[in-house]
Enzyme design. Structure first.
Site, PDB file in Angstrom:
ATOM      1  N   HIS A 106       0.833  -1.200   0.000  1.00  0.00           N
ATOM      2  CA  HIS A 106       0.000   0.000   0.000  1.00  0.00           C
ATOM      3  C   HIS A 106       0.867   1.249   0.000  1.00  0.00           C
ATOM      4  O   HIS A 106       2.085   1.173   0.040  1.00  0.00           O
ATOM      5  CB  HIS A 106      -0.993   0.001   1.158  1.00  0.00           C
ATOM      6  CG  HIS A 106      -0.394   0.005   2.531  1.00  0.00           C
ATOM      7  ND1 HIS A 106       0.330  -1.047   3.048  1.00  0.00           N
ATOM      8  CD2 HIS A 106      -0.417   0.948   3.518  1.00  0.00           C
ATOM      9  CE1 HIS A 106       0.721  -0.777   4.276  1.00  0.00           C
ATOM     10  NE2 HIS A 106       0.279   0.448   4.584  1.00  0.00           N
ATOM     11  N   HIS A 108       1.267   3.918   2.106  1.00  0.00           N
ATOM     12  CA  HIS A 108       1.844   4.590   3.261  1.00  0.00           C
ATOM     13  C   HIS A 108       3.369   4.574   3.177  1.00  0.00           C
ATOM     14  O   HIS A 108       3.977   3.562   2.825  1.00  0.00           O
ATOM     15  CB  HIS A 108       1.382   3.926   4.559  1.00  0.00           C
ATOM     16  CG  HIS A 108      -0.071   4.171   4.852  1.00  0.00           C
ATOM     17  ND1 HIS A 108      -0.793   3.399   5.731  1.00  0.00           N
ATOM     18  CD2 HIS A 108      -0.940   5.108   4.376  1.00  0.00           C
ATOM     19  CE1 HIS A 108      -2.040   3.848   5.795  1.00  0.00           C
ATOM     20  NE2 HIS A 108      -2.154   4.880   4.983  1.00  0.00           N
ATOM     21  N   ASP A 110       5.736   4.362   5.220  1.00  0.00           N
ATOM     22  CA  ASP A 110       6.516   3.374   5.970  1.00  0.00           C
ATOM     23  C   ASP A 110       6.481   1.998   5.309  1.00  0.00           C
ATOM     24  O   ASP A 110       7.074   1.042   5.822  1.00  0.00           O
ATOM     25  CB  ASP A 110       6.040   3.288   7.429  1.00  0.00           C
ATOM     26  CG  ASP A 110       4.615   2.802   7.573  1.00  0.00           C
ATOM     27  OD1 ASP A 110       3.772   3.175   6.737  1.00  0.00           O
ATOM     28  OD2 ASP A 110       4.330   2.043   8.519  1.00  0.00           O
ATOM     29  N   HIS A 111       5.822   1.903   4.146  1.00  0.00           N
ATOM     30  CA  HIS A 111       5.844   0.673   3.351  1.00  0.00           C
ATOM     31  C   HIS A 111       6.336   0.922   1.923  1.00  0.00           C
ATOM     32  O   HIS A 111       6.634  -0.041   1.209  1.00  0.00           O
ATOM     33  CB  HIS A 111       4.449   0.049   3.308  1.00  0.00           C
ATOM     34  CG  HIS A 111       4.017  -0.498   4.630  1.00  0.00           C
ATOM     35  ND1 HIS A 111       4.069  -1.830   4.960  1.00  0.00           N
ATOM     36  CD2 HIS A 111       3.542   0.142   5.733  1.00  0.00           C
ATOM     37  CE1 HIS A 111       3.638  -2.004   6.200  1.00  0.00           C
ATOM     38  NE2 HIS A 111       3.310  -0.809   6.687  1.00  0.00           N
ATOM     39  N   HIS A 162      -7.600  -0.989   5.200  1.00  0.00           N
ATOM     40  CA  HIS A 162      -6.568  -0.136   5.787  1.00  0.00           C
ATOM     41  C   HIS A 162      -6.357   1.076   4.890  1.00  0.00           C
ATOM     42  O   HIS A 162      -6.302   2.211   5.354  1.00  0.00           O
ATOM     43  CB  HIS A 162      -5.276  -0.939   5.935  1.00  0.00           C
ATOM     44  CG  HIS A 162      -4.156  -0.184   6.586  1.00  0.00           C
ATOM     45  ND1 HIS A 162      -4.203   0.231   7.894  1.00  0.00           N
ATOM     46  CD2 HIS A 162      -2.952   0.225   6.095  1.00  0.00           C
ATOM     47  CE1 HIS A 162      -3.078   0.866   8.196  1.00  0.00           C
ATOM     48  NE2 HIS A 162      -2.312   0.888   7.115  1.00  0.00           N
ATOM     49  N   ASP A 186      -0.257  -4.221   6.051  1.00  0.00           N
ATOM     50  CA  ASP A 186      -0.962  -3.761   7.245  1.00  0.00           C
ATOM     51  C   ASP A 186      -2.395  -4.281   7.312  1.00  0.00           C
ATOM     52  O   ASP A 186      -3.237  -3.719   8.022  1.00  0.00           O
ATOM     53  CB  ASP A 186      -0.977  -2.228   7.300  1.00  0.00           C
ATOM     54  CG  ASP A 186       0.338  -1.669   7.821  1.00  0.00           C
ATOM     55  OD1 ASP A 186       1.249  -2.449   8.135  1.00  0.00           O
ATOM     56  OD2 ASP A 186       0.456  -0.425   7.900  1.00  0.00           O
ATOM     57  N   HIS A 224       4.522  -5.367  10.432  1.00  0.00           N
ATOM     58  CA  HIS A 224       4.996  -4.731  11.663  1.00  0.00           C
ATOM     59  C   HIS A 224       5.301  -5.770  12.732  1.00  0.00           C
ATOM     60  O   HIS A 224       4.693  -6.844  12.759  1.00  0.00           O
ATOM     61  CB  HIS A 224       3.955  -3.756  12.212  1.00  0.00           C
ATOM     62  CG  HIS A 224       3.804  -2.505  11.412  1.00  0.00           C
ATOM     63  ND1 HIS A 224       4.516  -1.360  11.667  1.00  0.00           N
ATOM     64  CD2 HIS A 224       3.018  -2.230  10.343  1.00  0.00           C
ATOM     65  CE1 HIS A 224       4.169  -0.416  10.798  1.00  0.00           C
ATOM     66  NE2 HIS A 224       3.262  -0.929   9.978  1.00  0.00           N
TER      67      HIS A 224
END
Length: 319
Positions: A106, A108, A110-111, A162, A186, A224
């Site tokens: 996705h 975001h 942090d990915h 998400h 996520d 995570h």
């Protein structure tokens, strides 16, 4: 159950993070701080190795995981969720592999924050859902599509909730005599699930049902490291569930030594992950929820999921 509106501040902050360059600036600052805080990574990891297949978790930021999946025979690799280009590049160079592709679950940062840098260095395509604004996307992917890179074969599944365009990827383990492997981003964590930033409980339930329907032997590689917090919540929901208590003891020991807790398996998750147990009458009783007469089962299970997610959002952790 009335659905609470998200605070205006949250909506504004989330929009800035996901749709403007400020999000990328914030992400780079987070990366810098995490590298200073965890110079060796937030967790000690070991690659999972089968016959000719190696899956290397890459600790990123304070609790993220990216993954490098390598065909040891051809020395070709695919990276999933390349958030930190520096950490991924180190992994690639250490193993001496050729990077064939990046798969993004996705948008975001942090990915996906390392997509464009790595694409420039290694001239590799970036795959992901066209409904998400994924940085560096070159190859839009549809639900059910097979992505083949030599012997590495991934099936993409569309799992919104998400984000509007969240994807998970299932690696076919058969060519290596291995179980299938789910890279869940996520959507699903060990004993947890992602927040519903851009989806309804009904949408999220459908997405969780997709991964729940996979073979019990399927290994789960989440986005995570949040198992300890998730299981601490799970044991509050089902204090008499022996599967939760047993897994919590193991995870607590792992985390005391800063060891990774992945992978788990889909079969295990069904025993202790409350977000895959919305159909459990025992869990429903703990939540004080009873299906009203005339209510569709799917609507009621979505209500259970929504209640669980609200409780988890206010729990001590952040995942």
């Amino acid at each position: 159950m009335a659905r609470a509106e998200k605070p205006l501040f949250f909506t504004l902050a989330y929009t800035l993070y996901t749709k403007t360059k400020l999000g990328y600036v914030y992400h780079k600052r987070q990366l810098k701080q995490a590298r200073e805080q965890f110079p060796g990574g937030h967790s000690t990891v070991k690659p999972v190795i089968f016959n000719g297949l190696m899956i290397s978790p890459v600790p990123i930021m304070t609790d993220n995981y990216g993954y490098m999946v390598t065909d040891l025979e051809s020395r070709t690799a695919v990276v999933l969720d390349a958030s930190d280009p520096q950490a991924i590049e180190v992994c690639i160079e250490q193993e001496g592999v050729t990077l064939e592709a990046i798969l993004a679950t996705h948008k975001h940062w942090d990915h996906s924050g390392g997509n464009q840098v790595l694409r420039k260095i290694y001239k590799c395509p970036v795959y992901g859902c066209p409904h998400d604004n994924i940085p560096g996307l070159t190859n839009p992917v549809a639900d059910g599509e097979e992505l083949r890179f030599g012997r590495l074969c991934f099936r993409a599944r569309f799992t919104p909730g998400h984000t509007v365009g969240h994807m998970v990827y299932v690696l076919d383990g058969q060519p290596f005599g291995a179980p299938d492997c789910l890279f869940s981003g996520d959507l699903l964590f060990l004993a947890g699930c992602g927040r519903m930033f851009e989806g309804t409980p009904e949408t999220m339930l459908s997405s969780l049902d997709i991964v729940s329907s996979l073979a019990d032997s399927t290994l789960l590689f989440p986005g995570h490291e949040c198992a300890l917090d998730n299981l601490s919540f799970a044991v509050e929901m089902e204090p008499d569930n022996p599967a939760i208590l047993q897994k919590l003891d193991w995870v607590a020991q792992q985390r005391r030594e800063k060891l990774s807790t992945c992978p788990s398996s889909i079969g295990e998750e069904k025993q202790y992950n409350p977000f895959l147990r919305t159909r459990s009458t025992a869990l429903q009783a703990v939540l004080g929820l009873v299906q009203p007469a005339g209510t569709e089962e799917s609507d009621f299970h979505a209500q259970v999921l929504e209640d669980l997610r609200h409780r988890k959002d206010s729990f001590k952790g952040k995942s």
